[in-house]
Each structure stands twice: as C-alpha cells, then as structure tokens.
Design a protein around this motif. Structure first.
Motif, PDB file in Angstrom:
ATOM      1  N   MET A   1      12.253   0.563 -18.842  1.00 48.02           N
ATOM      2  CA  MET A   1      11.790  -0.056 -20.085  1.00 48.02           C
ATOM      3  C   MET A   1      11.071  -1.371 -19.797  1.00 48.02           C
ATOM      4  O   MET A   1      10.043  -1.681 -20.389  1.00 48.02           O
ATOM      5  N   ARG A   2      11.633  -2.152 -18.885  1.00 49.59           N
ATOM      6  CA  ARG A   2      11.018  -3.433 -18.539  1.00 49.59           C
ATOM      7  C   ARG A   2       9.643  -3.222 -17.919  1.00 49.59           C
ATOM      8  O   ARG A   2       8.688  -3.948 -18.221  1.00 49.59           O
ATOM      9  N   ALA A   3       9.536  -2.218 -17.029  1.00 43.04           N
ATOM     10  CA  ALA A   3       8.252  -1.910 -16.410  1.00 43.04           C
ATOM     11  C   ALA A   3       7.234  -1.449 -17.446  1.00 43.04           C
ATOM     12  O   ALA A   3       6.050  -1.770 -17.361  1.00 43.04           O
ATOM     13  N   ALA A   4       7.694  -0.708 -18.446  1.00 46.16           N
ATOM     14  CA  ALA A   4       6.802  -0.227 -19.497  1.00 46.16           C
ATOM     15  C   ALA A   4       6.209  -1.392 -20.289  1.00 46.16           C
ATOM     16  O   ALA A   4       5.065  -1.317 -20.756  1.00 46.16           O
ATOM     17  N   ARG A   5       6.984  -2.467 -20.450  1.00 45.57           N
ATOM     18  CA  ARG A   5       6.463  -3.650 -21.147  1.00 45.57           C
ATOM     19  C   ARG A   5       5.550  -4.470 -20.252  1.00 45.57           C
ATOM     20  O   ARG A   5       4.650  -5.150 -20.737  1.00 45.57           O
ATOM     21  N   LEU A   6       5.782  -4.405 -18.934  1.00 43.17           N
ATOM     22  CA  LEU A   6       5.001  -5.208 -18.001  1.00 43.17           C
ATOM     23  C   LEU A   6       3.566  -4.721 -17.881  1.00 43.17           C
ATOM     24  O   LEU A   6       2.643  -5.527 -17.760  1.00 43.17           O
ATOM     25  N   VAL A   7       3.347  -3.417 -17.961  1.00 41.75           N
ATOM     26  CA  VAL A   7       2.004  -2.858 -17.797  1.00 41.75           C
ATOM     27  C   VAL A   7       1.037  -3.373 -18.860  1.00 41.75           C
ATOM     28  O   VAL A   7      -0.041  -3.883 -18.529  1.00 41.75           O
ATOM     29  N   PRO A   8       1.360  -3.281 -20.159  1.00 43.35           N
ATOM     30  CA  PRO A   8       0.416  -3.820 -21.148  1.00 43.35           C
ATOM     31  C   PRO A   8       0.239  -5.334 -21.045  1.00 43.35           C
ATOM     32  O   PRO A   8      -0.840  -5.857 -21.336  1.00 43.35           O
ATOM     33  N   LEU A   9       1.272  -6.048 -20.601  1.00 43.75           N
ATOM     34  CA  LEU A   9       1.142  -7.485 -20.429  1.00 43.75           C
ATOM     35  C   LEU A   9       0.151  -7.808 -19.317  1.00 43.75           C
ATOM     36  O   LEU A   9      -0.713  -8.697 -19.463  1.00 43.75           O
ATOM     37  N   LEU A  10       0.253  -7.089 -18.199  1.00 46.25           N
ATOM     38  CA  LEU A  10      -0.685  -7.291 -17.103  1.00 46.25           C
ATOM     39  C   LEU A  10      -2.108  -6.933 -17.520  1.00 46.25           C
ATOM     40  O   LEU A  10      -3.068  -7.627 -17.166  1.00 46.25           O
ATOM     41  N   PHE A  11      -2.249  -5.850 -18.278  1.00 44.02           N
ATOM     42  CA  PHE A  11      -3.567  -5.461 -18.760  1.00 44.02           C
ATOM     43  C   PHE A  11      -4.160  -6.562 -19.639  1.00 44.02           C
ATOM     44  O   PHE A  11      -5.346  -6.908 -19.533  1.00 44.02           O
ATOM     45  N   LEU A  12      -3.334  -7.142 -20.492  1.00 41.55           N
ATOM     46  CA  LEU A  12      -3.792  -8.220 -21.368  1.00 41.55           C
ATOM     47  C   LEU A  12      -4.232  -9.436 -20.555  1.00 41.55           C
ATOM     48  O   LEU A  12      -5.312 -10.001 -20.781  1.00 41.55           O
ATOM     49  N   LEU A  13      -3.415  -9.829 -19.565  1.00 40.54           N
ATOM     50  CA  LEU A  13      -3.688 -11.039 -18.799  1.00 40.54           C
ATOM     51  C   LEU A  13      -4.843 -10.865 -17.819  1.00 40.54           C
ATOM     52  O   LEU A  13      -5.622 -11.806 -17.592  1.00 40.54           O
ATOM     53  N   LEU A  14      -4.944  -9.690 -17.213  1.00 43.18           N
ATOM     54  CA  LEU A  14      -5.929  -9.494 -16.157  1.00 43.18           C
ATOM     55  C   LEU A  14      -7.268  -8.968 -16.661  1.00 43.18           C
ATOM     56  O   LEU A  14      -8.291  -9.158 -15.987  1.00 43.18           O
ATOM     57  N   PHE A  15      -7.289  -8.328 -17.829  1.00 43.10           N
ATOM     58  CA  PHE A  15      -8.532  -7.733 -18.312  1.00 43.10           C
ATOM     59  C   PHE A  15      -8.999  -8.334 -19.644  1.00 43.10           C
ATOM     60  O   PHE A  15     -10.139  -8.781 -19.761  1.00 43.10           O
ATOM     61  N   ILE A  16      -8.121  -8.345 -20.648  1.00 41.72           N
ATOM     62  CA  ILE A  16      -8.561  -8.740 -21.985  1.00 41.72           C
ATOM     63  C   ILE A  16      -8.791 -10.245 -22.099  1.00 41.72           C
ATOM     64  O   ILE A  16      -9.840 -10.700 -22.584  1.00 41.72           O
ATOM     65  N   VAL A  17      -7.835 -11.043 -21.641  1.00 46.84           N
ATOM     66  CA  VAL A  17      -7.968 -12.502 -21.774  1.00 46.84           C
ATOM     67  C   VAL A  17      -9.179 -13.032 -21.010  1.00 46.84           C
ATOM     68  O   VAL A  17      -9.975 -13.799 -21.564  1.00 46.84           O
ATOM     69  N   PRO A  18      -9.379 -12.665 -19.731  1.00 46.38           N
ATOM     70  CA  PRO A  18     -10.583 -13.148 -19.043  1.00 46.38           C
ATOM     71  C   PRO A  18     -11.879 -12.736 -19.743  1.00 46.38           C
ATOM     72  O   PRO A  18     -12.828 -13.525 -19.843  1.00 46.38           O
ATOM     73  N   LEU A  19     -11.923 -11.506 -20.228  1.00 46.66           N
ATOM     74  CA  LEU A  19     -13.136 -11.023 -20.879  1.00 46.66           C
ATOM     75  C   LEU A  19     -13.415 -11.799 -22.166  1.00 46.66           C
ATOM     76  O   LEU A  19     -14.558 -12.212 -22.432  1.00 46.66           O
ATOM     77  N   LEU A  20     -12.388 -12.038 -22.960  1.00 53.45           N
ATOM     78  CA  LEU A  20     -12.576 -12.766 -24.220  1.00 53.45           C
ATOM     79  C   LEU A  20     -12.961 -14.220 -23.983  1.00 53.45           C
ATOM     80  O   LEU A  20     -13.821 -14.763 -24.682  1.00 53.45           O
ATOM     81  N   THR A  21     -12.332 -14.852 -23.000  1.00 56.72           N
ATOM     82  CA  THR A  21     -12.665 -16.254 -22.734  1.00 56.72           C
ATOM     83  C   THR A  21     -14.085 -16.380 -22.184  1.00 56.72           C
ATOM     84  O   THR A  21     -14.808 -17.331 -22.527  1.00 56.72           O
ATOM     85  N   HIS A  22     -14.486 -15.433 -21.345  1.00 60.05           N
ATOM     86  CA  HIS A  22     -15.860 -15.497 -20.844  1.00 60.05           C
ATOM     87  C   HIS A  22     -16.856 -15.223 -21.953  1.00 60.05           C
ATOM     88  O   HIS A  22     -17.932 -15.840 -22.004  1.00 60.05           O
ATOM     89  N   ALA A  23     -16.530 -14.301 -22.856  1.00 61.84           N
ATOM     90  CA  ALA A  23     -17.411 -14.034 -23.998  1.00 61.84           C
ATOM     91  C   ALA A  23     -17.578 -15.288 -24.852  1.00 61.84           C
ATOM     92  O   ALA A  23     -18.686 -15.590 -25.321  1.00 61.84           O
ATOM     93  N   ALA A  24     -16.496 -16.019 -25.055  1.00 61.76           N
ATOM     94  CA  ALA A  24     -16.575 -17.254 -25.848  1.00 61.76           C
ATOM     95  C   ALA A  24     -17.468 -18.276 -25.157  1.00 61.76           C
ATOM     96  O   ALA A  24     -18.303 -18.935 -25.798  1.00 61.76           O
ATOM     97  N   TRP A  25     -17.292 -18.429 -23.830  1.00 62.48           N
ATOM     98  CA  TRP A  25     -18.135 -19.376 -23.087  1.00 62.48           C
ATOM     99  C   TRP A  25     -19.592 -18.931 -23.097  1.00 62.48           C
ATOM    100  O   TRP A  25     -20.496 -19.730 -23.291  1.00 62.48           O
ATOM    101  N   TRP A  26     -19.827 -17.631 -22.898  1.00 64.34           N
ATOM    102  CA  TRP A  26     -21.194 -17.115 -22.837  1.00 64.34           C
ATOM    103  C   TRP A  26     -21.935 -17.354 -24.152  1.00 64.34           C
ATOM    104  O   TRP A  26     -23.151 -17.618 -24.157  1.00 64.34           O
ATOM    105  N   SER A  27     -21.212 -17.279 -25.256  1.00 62.15           N
ATOM    106  CA  SER A  27     -21.851 -17.442 -26.568  1.00 62.15           C
ATOM    107  C   SER A  27     -22.372 -18.858 -26.796  1.00 62.15           C
ATOM    108  O   SER A  27     -23.193 -19.083 -27.687  1.00 62.15           O
ATOM    109  N   THR A  28     -21.908 -19.825 -26.001  1.00 64.47           N
ATOM    110  CA  THR A  28     -22.364 -21.206 -26.159  1.00 64.47           C
ATOM    111  C   THR A  28     -23.649 -21.489 -25.394  1.00 64.47           C
ATOM    112  O   THR A  28     -24.234 -22.564 -25.561  1.00 64.47           O
ATOM    113  N   ARG A  29     -24.071 -20.561 -24.544  1.00 63.31           N
ATOM    114  CA  ARG A  29     -25.270 -20.781 -23.738  1.00 63.31           C
ATOM    115  C   ARG A  29     -26.526 -20.439 -24.524  1.00 63.31           C
ATOM    116  O   ARG A  29     -26.557 -19.477 -25.290  1.00 63.31           O
ATOM    117  N   GLY A  30     -27.556 -21.226 -24.325  1.00 67.45           N
ATOM    118  CA  GLY A  30     -28.838 -20.921 -24.940  1.00 67.45           C
ATOM    119  C   GLY A  30     -29.537 -19.827 -24.149  1.00 67.45           C
ATOM    120  O   GLY A  30     -29.722 -19.963 -22.938  1.00 67.45           O
TER     121      GLY A  30
END
Length: 245
Positions: A1-30
C-alpha cells in the motif's frame, strides 16, 4: 500500500511539478508570435569558416518556438572539412522534404532561442568522423514529405540521435528535452544505448528506461524525461532539461 502511494507522488515530483514550473517561467519570456518575426540569425558561436583551418564537428540544440519551447529542443549537426570555406549544417524540419542542408546559419538561433553546444570535435578526430556523419545523414530512413511527426517522432531529434548512434564516437547525449530522440518505430526495443555505453529499453519511444555512462539514467514517459547524469553530475527534469555541470 505504501509503495502504491509512492509511485504517484514520485510522478508528481519528477514530472508534473518541473513541467508546470518551467511552463510558468517560459510564459514570462518575450517571444516572437510568428516564425516570420523570429530571429534566425547567427548566434556567433562559431568562427568564420575561412579563419578556421581544421576540420570540425558540432552538434547544437535550441529551444523550439512559442508554447512548445516549454517541452522541447530542436537539434542539428554541423561539419566542416579541413580547409573548407563554409560549414555544412544538417537538420530535419516539419515541412516539405524533412532533411535539409544549410537550411539556416550553422550556429543560428532557432525561433529566436540561443543554441547550446551539445558536443564539439576538432582536428584529425573530426576529419575521421565527417565521412561517417555524412553517410549517417544519407542513411536516415524518414526522408519523404509527410514522414515528420513532432511527437513522438520521427522528428529533428530522431534524426540527430540516428547520426549519433551511427557515430558513437561523438560520445555525448542529446538534452533530455530533445523529444523524439528515443523514438522507435519497431515498437519494443531492448539493446545498447546510442553511445554503446549502456542499455536501453523502450516502447515506441513513449515509455522506457536508459542507463548508460554517456546518457546517464533516464526514465521516459510520453517523451518526457526525468533522471540524472553521473558522468557530468546533473539532474534531468521535464521542461527544465539538464540542470548541473
């Protein structure tokens, strides 16, 4: 059960968060809102060929234009024989005949974005590789109009990865944001990495794992790559790409 919760957390931290933060930064560029208004001029990274007597090989990558720059780089290969009066640039584009020769300046900006140097080889070592690079360009399979696919490939990065796989002495890895570099038309692949320094397993380039001395450790999901590099210590994150030395 613990491992099942760890997989989506890792996906969020390693894929979704970096992508969203870079998208936010990219949107500020001319950025230019149209390719006609973008700057495609030389970034002055290479000396004039006329004052560069030795043979040279370069691989460049630059962010693509508009919103797609959040995710991806475009890459290309440049060669110059000893004594040649001009550089020769090879890359693949998404309109017309895909493989282009001298379509842009050898070290030109891509949609206004500065190129970064992936690798550089000079002198006798470069002279020995240039015929093999030219042969690899000729052997690229996806050369008919309409064969280009921005995602998951084959695209410009699939082309440069093909060249680097045919000439593993280039001994460098494309940026993790070079979407299409892991494209595999034949479906499930398991074998050596392009540099021949490790192993790779991939399903059409949409999911896979790479472990190699040159490529580092990469987990690929839908073309987005997370991992790390041991050879030149760095993190590899979706959107941001390579962060390190």
């Amino acid at each position: 059960m613990r491992a099942a919760r760890l997989v989506p957390l890792l996906f969020l931290l390693l894929f979704i968060v970096p992508l969203l933060t870079h998208a936010a930064w990219w949107s500020t560029r001319g950025m230019a809102d149209d390719w006609r208004r973008a700057d495609w001029s030389s970034a002055k990274l290479l000396p004039a060929a006329s004052i560069e007597p030795e043979a040279t090989v370069h691989v460049f990558a630059a962010r693509v234009g508009r919103w797609r720059g959040v995710f991806a780089h475009h890459s290309w290969v440049v060669v110059k024989e000893a004594g040649a009066s001009a550089y020769t640039r090879f890359d693949v584009v998404g309109w017309g005949t895909p493989v282009r020769v001298n379509h842009r300046e050898a070290d030109g900006r891509w949609y206004g974005n500065l190129p970064e140097l992936v690798t550089e080889i000079r002198g006798e070592a470069a002279a020995a590789l240039i015929p093999r690079i030219r042969a690899a360009v000729q052997s690229y399979a996806y050369v008919t109009p309409g064969s280009y696919q921005a995602w998951p490939g084959p695209n410009s990065n699939s082309f440069v990865q093909h060249v680097m796989a045919e000439v593993p002495e280039l001994a460098r890895a494309l940026p993790p944001t070079a979407i299409g570099k892991d494209f595999r038309e034949d479906g499930l692949f398991a074998g050596l990495t392009p540099s021949r320094t490790g192993v790779q397993a991939s399903l059409y380039g949409l999911a896979g794992v790479t472990i190699g001395w040159v490529e580092g450790v990469e987990v690929n999901l839908l073309g987005l790559v997370a991992g790390f590099d041991l050879r030149s210590p760095a993190l590899k994150l979706p959107g941001w790409g390579r962060i390190g030395v």
